[in-house]
Design a protein around this motif. Structure first.
Motif, mmCIF file in Angstrom:
data_model
loop_
_atom_site.group_PDB
_atom_site.id
_atom_site.type_symbol
_atom_site.label_atom_id
_atom_site.label_comp_id
_atom_site.label_asym_id
_atom_site.label_seq_id
_atom_site.Cartn_x
_atom_site.Cartn_y
_atom_site.Cartn_z
ATOM 1 N N ARG A 144 -24.888 -15.619 2.616
ATOM 2 C CA ARG A 144 -24.348 -14.850 1.486
ATOM 3 C C ARG A 144 -23.330 -15.682 0.707
ATOM 4 N NH1 ARG A 144 -21.928 -11.131 4.234
ATOM 5 N NH2 ARG A 144 -23.816 -9.881 4.485
ATOM 6 N N GLU A 145 -22.420 -16.326 1.425
ATOM 7 C CA GLU A 145 -21.378 -17.117 0.769
ATOM 8 C C GLU A 145 -21.976 -18.252 -0.044
ATOM 9 O OE1 GLU A 145 -17.441 -19.772 1.998
ATOM 10 O OE2 GLU A 145 -18.422 -18.492 3.466
ATOM 11 N N ALA A 146 -22.999 -18.899 0.503
ATOM 12 C CA ALA A 146 -23.623 -20.020 -0.199
ATOM 13 C C ALA A 146 -24.370 -19.562 -1.452
ATOM 14 C CB ALA A 146 -24.577 -20.752 0.743
ATOM 15 N N ALA A 147 -24.895 -18.322 -1.417
ATOM 16 C CA ALA A 147 -25.729 -17.840 -2.521
ATOM 17 C C ALA A 147 -24.928 -17.224 -3.656
ATOM 18 C CB ALA A 147 -26.730 -16.814 -1.994
ATOM 19 N N LEU A 148 -23.708 -16.784 -3.410
ATOM 20 C CA LEU A 148 -22.970 -16.005 -4.407
ATOM 21 C C LEU A 148 -22.782 -16.697 -5.760
ATOM 22 C CD1 LEU A 148 -20.291 -14.098 -2.291
ATOM 23 C CD2 LEU A 148 -22.238 -13.153 -3.543
ATOM 24 N N PRO A 149 -22.446 -17.989 -5.827
ATOM 25 C CA PRO A 149 -22.279 -18.610 -7.156
ATOM 26 C C PRO A 149 -23.532 -18.502 -8.026
ATOM 27 C CG PRO A 149 -21.296 -19.993 -5.479
ATOM 28 C CD PRO A 149 -22.048 -18.928 -4.746
ATOM 29 N N ALA A 150 -24.694 -18.775 -7.449
ATOM 30 C CA ALA A 150 -25.939 -18.698 -8.219
ATOM 31 C C ALA A 150 -26.248 -17.258 -8.603
ATOM 32 C CB ALA A 150 -27.098 -19.293 -7.427
ATOM 33 N N LEU A 151 -25.955 -16.308 -7.718
ATOM 34 C CA LEU A 151 -26.216 -14.902 -8.020
ATOM 35 C C LEU A 151 -25.303 -14.399 -9.130
ATOM 36 C CD1 LEU A 151 -26.711 -13.310 -4.466
ATOM 37 C CD2 LEU A 151 -28.466 -14.040 -6.098
ATOM 38 N N ARG A 152 -24.033 -14.799 -9.106
ATOM 39 C CA ARG A 152 -23.097 -14.384 -10.173
ATOM 40 C C ARG A 152 -23.573 -14.897 -11.527
ATOM 41 N NH1 ARG A 152 -18.868 -16.087 -6.430
ATOM 42 N NH2 ARG A 152 -18.032 -14.248 -5.360
ATOM 43 N N SER A 153 -23.976 -16.161 -11.547
ATOM 44 C CA SER A 153 -24.456 -16.755 -12.793
ATOM 45 C C SER A 153 -25.698 -16.030 -13.291
ATOM 46 C CB SER A 153 -24.756 -18.239 -12.573
ATOM 47 O OG SER A 153 -25.304 -18.828 -13.730
ATOM 48 N N LEU A 154 -26.604 -15.706 -12.379
ATOM 49 C CA LEU A 154 -27.838 -15.012 -12.744
ATOM 50 C C LEU A 154 -27.532 -13.619 -13.289
ATOM 51 C CD1 LEU A 154 -30.947 -14.825 -12.742
ATOM 52 C CD2 LEU A 154 -30.793 -14.051 -10.355
ATOM 53 N N ALA A 155 -26.674 -12.871 -12.611
ATOM 54 C CA ALA A 155 -26.342 -11.508 -13.030
ATOM 55 C C ALA A 155 -25.694 -11.500 -14.414
ATOM 56 C CB ALA A 155 -25.423 -10.852 -12.006
ATOM 57 N N GLU A 156 -24.783 -12.420 -14.645
ATOM 58 C CA GLU A 156 -24.086 -12.465 -15.929
ATOM 59 C C GLU A 156 -25.017 -12.920 -17.051
ATOM 60 O OE1 GLU A 156 -20.768 -11.527 -16.574
ATOM 61 O OE2 GLU A 156 -21.171 -10.640 -14.618
ATOM 62 N N ASP A 157 -25.890 -13.853 -16.746
ATOM 63 C CA ASP A 157 -26.802 -14.391 -17.757
ATOM 64 C C ASP A 157 -27.833 -13.345 -18.183
ATOM 65 O OD1 ASP A 157 -28.183 -16.070 -19.428
ATOM 66 O OD2 ASP A 157 -29.223 -17.136 -17.828
#
Length: 213
Positions: free
Chosen positions: A81-94
């Motif tokens: 989860r910790e490793a994935a969060l940066p990419a998920l945040r970027s995806l959600a915002e984009d």
């Protein structure tokens, strides 16, 4: 092997990997042949692993992965989860939609990380811990597609209304991550997924896979 590594630990870990790759277990002789060591060494390795419940042996003497591995596995989700969060945040915002990382849990797809966009007026409420059958929803279907054959074509899966009425989903599988089977996706309130979302989800899945390698 180098001076800084342990030969015994290395062999023990190799035993666990060999057992994890078979559904029927392995005998001492089979392990001995695959490891290239004598049977006495294998007996000692198995006895030590059994003490920690990492290996069990059935009545026929075949060794299998033990339930102790499950206790170790419980710590995997927070790290993933910790490793994935940066990419998920970027995806959600984009995209302006709820992004999620989903992993296989038995016959189910289990959402282990969820990020909701901060700027939208409304979005799908999706929570970590939500599970559903692998053959329903974009997240599970993307995983099944990757199992069936090498990913070709667009590399993502689209669904509509399979898990929630009025919601559409897009997901792409994690590729090339040893020991982790899952997908990255988004879910949105829409009749259809916009054209640019699929490729963006594939990019996010690639980012998460790279973070996990």
């Amino acid at each position: 092997m180098t001076a800084e590594t342990s030969q015994t630990l290395d062999r023990g870990l190799r035993v666990l990997k060999l057992l994890a790759d078979t559904d029927h277990g392995l005998t001492v002789t089979e392990l001995s042949n695959r490891l290239g060591v004598n049977r006495t060494v294998v007996y000692r390795l198995l006895a030590t692993l059994e003490q920690h419940a990492l290996v069990r042996r059935d009545l026929g003497g075949r060794a299998r992965v033990g339930l102790g591995v499950l206790r170790l596995g419980r710590q995997v989700h927070p790290l993933v989860r910790e490793a994935a969060l940066p990419a998920l945040r970027s995806l959600a915002e984009d995209i302006g939609a709820t992004a999620h990382l989903t992993l296989v849990d038995g016959a189910d797809a289990l959402a282990v990380a969820v990020v909701e966009p901060t700027w939208t007026d409304y979005h799908v409420a999706y929570r970590a811990g939500f599970r559903h059958p692998l053959d329903r929803g974009a997240a599970g279907k993307a995983i099944l597609a990757a199992r069936a054959k090498p990913v070709v074509g667009p590399g993502y899966t689209l669904t509509h209304g399979e898990l929630e009425a009025g919601a559409s989903g897009a997901a792409a599988p994690l590729i090339g991550v040893t020991g982790v089977e899952g997908s990255v996706g988004v879910v949105m309130l829409a009749d259809a997924v916009p054209e640019r979302v699929g490729p963006r989800v594939v990019d996010a899945a690639r980012e998460v896979a790279e973070a996990l390698r």
